[in-house]
Design a protein around this motif. Structure first.
Motif, PDB file in Angstrom:
ATOM      1  N   ASP A  87      -9.627  11.860  -0.031  1.00 51.18           N
ATOM      2  CA  ASP A  87      -9.102  11.770   1.332  1.00 51.18           C
ATOM      3  C   ASP A  87     -10.175  11.338   2.329  1.00 51.18           C
ATOM      4  O   ASP A  87      -9.881  10.656   3.312  1.00 51.18           O
ATOM      5  CB  ASP A  87      -8.501  13.103   1.765  1.00 51.18           C
ATOM      6  N   ALA A  88     -11.413  11.712   2.061  1.00 53.44           N
ATOM      7  CA  ALA A  88     -12.506  11.369   2.980  1.00 53.44           C
ATOM      8  C   ALA A  88     -12.813   9.876   2.974  1.00 53.44           C
ATOM      9  O   ALA A  88     -13.388   9.365   3.926  1.00 53.44           O
ATOM     10  CB  ALA A  88     -13.771  12.158   2.616  1.00 53.44           C
ATOM     11  N   VAL A  89     -12.425   9.173   1.914  1.00 52.23           N
ATOM     12  CA  VAL A  89     -12.692   7.736   1.822  1.00 52.23           C
ATOM     13  C   VAL A  89     -11.395   6.935   1.748  1.00 52.23           C
ATOM     14  O   VAL A  89     -11.381   5.791   1.300  1.00 52.23           O
ATOM     15  CB  VAL A  89     -13.613   7.409   0.619  1.00 52.23           C
ATOM     16  N   ALA A  90     -10.311   7.565   2.204  1.00 46.30           N
ATOM     17  CA  ALA A  90      -8.997   6.918   2.287  1.00 46.30           C
ATOM     18  C   ALA A  90      -8.499   6.390   0.948  1.00 46.30           C
ATOM     19  O   ALA A  90      -7.848   5.360   0.886  1.00 46.30           O
ATOM     20  CB  ALA A  90      -9.003   5.813   3.341  1.00 46.30           C
ATOM     21  N   ILE A 146      -3.780   7.169  -2.776  1.00 49.19           N
ATOM     22  CA  ILE A 146      -2.805   7.063  -3.858  1.00 49.19           C
ATOM     23  C   ILE A 146      -3.491   7.433  -5.170  1.00 49.19           C
ATOM     24  O   ILE A 146      -4.465   6.801  -5.576  1.00 49.19           O
ATOM     25  CB  ILE A 146      -2.236   5.632  -3.984  1.00 49.19           C
ATOM     26  N   THR A 147      -2.987   8.470  -5.817  1.00 46.81           N
ATOM     27  CA  THR A 147      -3.432   8.809  -7.165  1.00 46.81           C
ATOM     28  C   THR A 147      -2.240   8.620  -8.081  1.00 46.81           C
ATOM     29  O   THR A 147      -1.179   9.232  -7.861  1.00 46.81           O
ATOM     30  CB  THR A 147      -3.945  10.259  -7.261  1.00 46.81           C
ATOM     31  N   ALA A 148      -2.398   7.765  -9.078  1.00 47.22           N
ATOM     32  CA  ALA A 148      -1.314   7.476 -10.008  1.00 47.22           C
ATOM     33  C   ALA A 148      -1.747   7.811 -11.428  1.00 47.22           C
ATOM     34  O   ALA A 148      -2.867   7.492 -11.827  1.00 47.22           O
ATOM     35  CB  ALA A 148      -0.924   6.004  -9.915  1.00 47.22           C
ATOM     36  N   ILE A 149      -0.862   8.455 -12.143  1.00 47.38           N
ATOM     37  CA  ILE A 149      -1.052   8.710 -13.566  1.00 47.38           C
ATOM     38  C   ILE A 149      -0.176   7.684 -14.258  1.00 47.38           C
ATOM     39  O   ILE A 149       1.044   7.622 -14.012  1.00 47.38           O
ATOM     40  CB  ILE A 149      -0.631  10.149 -13.951  1.00 47.38           C
ATOM     41  N   VAL A 150      -0.780   6.856 -15.099  1.00 45.88           N
ATOM     42  CA  VAL A 150      -0.048   5.734 -15.674  1.00 45.88           C
ATOM     43  C   VAL A 150      -0.072   5.815 -17.201  1.00 45.88           C
ATOM     44  O   VAL A 150      -1.138   5.939 -17.800  1.00 45.88           O
ATOM     45  CB  VAL A 150      -0.652   4.382 -15.228  1.00 45.88           C
ATOM     46  N   GLU A 151       1.114   5.757 -17.789  1.00 49.99           N
ATOM     47  CA  GLU A 151       1.240   5.651 -19.241  1.00 49.99           C
ATOM     48  C   GLU A 151       1.363   4.171 -19.583  1.00 49.99           C
ATOM     49  O   GLU A 151       2.170   3.462 -18.973  1.00 49.99           O
ATOM     50  CB  GLU A 151       2.487   6.388 -19.731  1.00 49.99           C
ATOM     51  N   ASP A 184       0.377  15.866  -4.796  1.00 49.27           N
ATOM     52  CA  ASP A 184      -0.646  16.777  -4.313  1.00 49.27           C
ATOM     53  C   ASP A 184      -1.694  16.938  -5.410  1.00 49.27           C
ATOM     54  O   ASP A 184      -1.349  17.058  -6.590  1.00 49.27           O
ATOM     55  CB  ASP A 184      -0.015  18.142  -3.980  1.00 49.27           C
ATOM     56  N   ARG A 185      -2.945  16.951  -5.016  1.00 47.89           N
ATOM     57  CA  ARG A 185      -4.051  17.174  -5.948  1.00 47.89           C
ATOM     58  C   ARG A 185      -4.289  18.686  -6.010  1.00 47.89           C
ATOM     59  O   ARG A 185      -5.084  19.236  -5.259  1.00 47.89           O
ATOM     60  CB  ARG A 185      -5.305  16.437  -5.451  1.00 47.89           C
TER      61      ARG A 185
END
Length: 162
Positions: free
Chosen positions: A68-71, A74-79, A151-152
């Motif tokens: 979040d501090a570096v913008a 988007i966190t994606a988990i990809v299969e 959410d992380r």
């Protein structure tokens, strides 16, 4: 980070395990503070840390950055499903994923898919561009599925050392 090939490593004793527990929480902990916490001399702690770095037990000393501090929002988990599981195909995919900075983690897995990736991007347009380059326009890939993290809850870096 690429995993180093397995080599003969010295067995870790209770002092090494205690040192690892501390440096995984904060690798800037002064060695004298570590020494006090594990009941060793500062010189012994220094030798043990150096030995664990040399043997590859301690693979790197890094800073963990808050996304979040570096913008990097988007966190994606990809299969990812490859077209086949031949060594040449999986090796090319490993190289591509390893050399893509937005791919934070990459696991070659079993169970019906080929890879699970953790990708961090600043926004959806950037993520879409990555999916096109890495998956949709990649002849090695026959399919992929994205799970976007809401959410992380926990994103640990420490390994529990038995």
């Amino acid at each position: 980070m690429a995993r180093k090939p397995a080599t003969a490593r010295p067995a870790l004793d209770r002092y090494d395990r205690a040192i690892l527990e501390i440096v995984q929480r904060d690798n800037k902990t002064p060695q004298r503070a570590i020494a006090e916490a594990v009941s060793l001399s500062t010189a012994a702690v220094q030798r043990r840390i150096a030995a664990m770095e040399k043997s590859g037990v301690i693979a790197a000393n890094v800073a963990v950055v808050d996304p979040d501090a570096v913008a990097a929002t988007i966190t994606a988990i990809v299969e990812v499903q490859l077209r086949d599981e031949r060594a040449a195909t999986s090796d090319r995919a490993k190289d591509l994923f390893r050399n893509t900075p937005e791919v934070q983690q990459c696991f070659y897995v079993t169970g019906g898919i080929s890879f699970v990736l953790i990708i961090v991007a600043p926004n959806m347009p950037v993520y879409e561009g990555l999916t096109r380059r890495l998956f949709a326009e990649n002849e090695l890939v026959v399919g992929f599925r994205t799970l976007v993290a809401l959410d992380r809850v926990k994103a640990g870096t420490a390994i529990v050392v038995p």
